[in-house]
Scaffold this active site. Structure first.
Site, short mmCIF file in Angstrom:
data_model
loop_
_atom_site.label_atom_id
_atom_site.label_comp_id
_atom_site.label_asym_id
_atom_site.label_seq_id
_atom_site.Cartn_x
_atom_site.Cartn_y
_atom_site.Cartn_z
N CYS A 40 6.30 -1.40 -2.06
CA CYS A 40 5.21 -2.45 -2.84
C CYS A 40 4.12 -1.99 -2.67
CB CYS A 40 5.65 -3.92 -1.90
SG CYS A 40 4.61 -3.67 -0.27
N CYS A 43 2.46 -1.20 0.56
CA CYS A 43 2.76 0.23 1.08
C CYS A 43 2.08 1.19 0.48
CB CYS A 43 4.42 0.18 0.77
SG CYS A 43 5.24 -1.12 1.82
N ARG A 47 -0.16 3.96 2.01
CA ARG A 47 0.28 5.57 1.95
C ARG A 47 -1.13 6.21 1.57
NH1 ARG A 47 5.80 6.28 -1.53
NH2 ARG A 47 7.15 5.31 0.03
N CYS A 105 2.04 -11.02 -5.18
CA CYS A 105 2.16 -9.53 -5.13
C CYS A 105 2.01 -8.75 -6.28
CB CYS A 105 3.40 -9.07 -4.23
SG CYS A 105 3.64 -7.55 -3.91
N CYS A 131 6.32 -7.31 -1.86
CA CYS A 131 5.52 -7.22 -0.74
C CYS A 131 5.99 -8.47 0.43
CB CYS A 131 4.20 -7.95 -0.97
SG CYS A 131 3.28 -6.71 -2.09
#
Length: 172
Positions: A40, A43, A47, A105, A131
């Site tokens: 999502c 995420c 990262r 989201c 999300c």
């Protein structure tokens, strides 16, 4: 005290930092492509925070003897660890309130217009998941909850070493 203070002037701790962050990035790609878990937007941001920590490790490994390189590595580590912790906590909150009418989201990352990472490197930064969805758990914790632990450890390590370094630098 001197051990912690001198830790960042050695190459191995920075290399360990880079390897740990690279391992987390590889794990994320395994979850995405090996286990078919869709990342999502949160995420994707996490990262990027891990990549900042990886960059800190690489910069520190290469320039551990140079004060400017170490300062840049500290900055990258601090930003990556603290920003990642904030994003992970927000992600946990999103998952907890995903049934709410106020839950939202995004699907397109909010990267600067001059650096659209989701267009340049879509295999790493394209958000295709939701999300609020909890599609993986380990020991009763979701992925964002584990990332809170990871970022908290990075933040604690950063804080302890930086404060110790600053205190020892002021000693006569």
């Amino acid at each position: 005290m001197d051990y912690l203070s001198n830790l960042t002037t050695n190459q191995r701790p920075w290399l360990l930092l880079a390897v740990s962050a690279l391992g987390l990035e590889c794990s994320a790609l395994f979850f995405q492509y090996g286990m078919d878990l869709k990342p999502c937007i949160m995420c994707v941001y996490q990262r990027l925070a891990i990549l900042a920590i990886f960059a800190a490790g690489v910069i520190g490994t290469v320039g551990h003897q140079n004060i400017f390189a170490r300062a840049l590595a500290y900055l990258s580590l601090g930003v990556g660890a603290i920003w990642g912790l904030i994003i992970a906590l927000e992600h946990v909150e999103m998952q907890a309130s995903s049934g709410s009418l106020f839950f939202s989201c995004e699907f397109i990352p909010n990267f600067p217009i001059w650096a659209p990472l989701h267009e340049w490197i879509p295999f790493l930064f394209e958000a295709t998941g939701d999300c609020g969805e909890i599609s993986w758990q380990f020991l009763g914790f979701s992925m964002p909850q584990w990332m809170v632990v990871v970022y908290a450890l990075y933040t604690i390590a950063f804080s302890v070493v930086l404060v110790n370094r600053l205190v020892c630098a002021k000693k006569p």
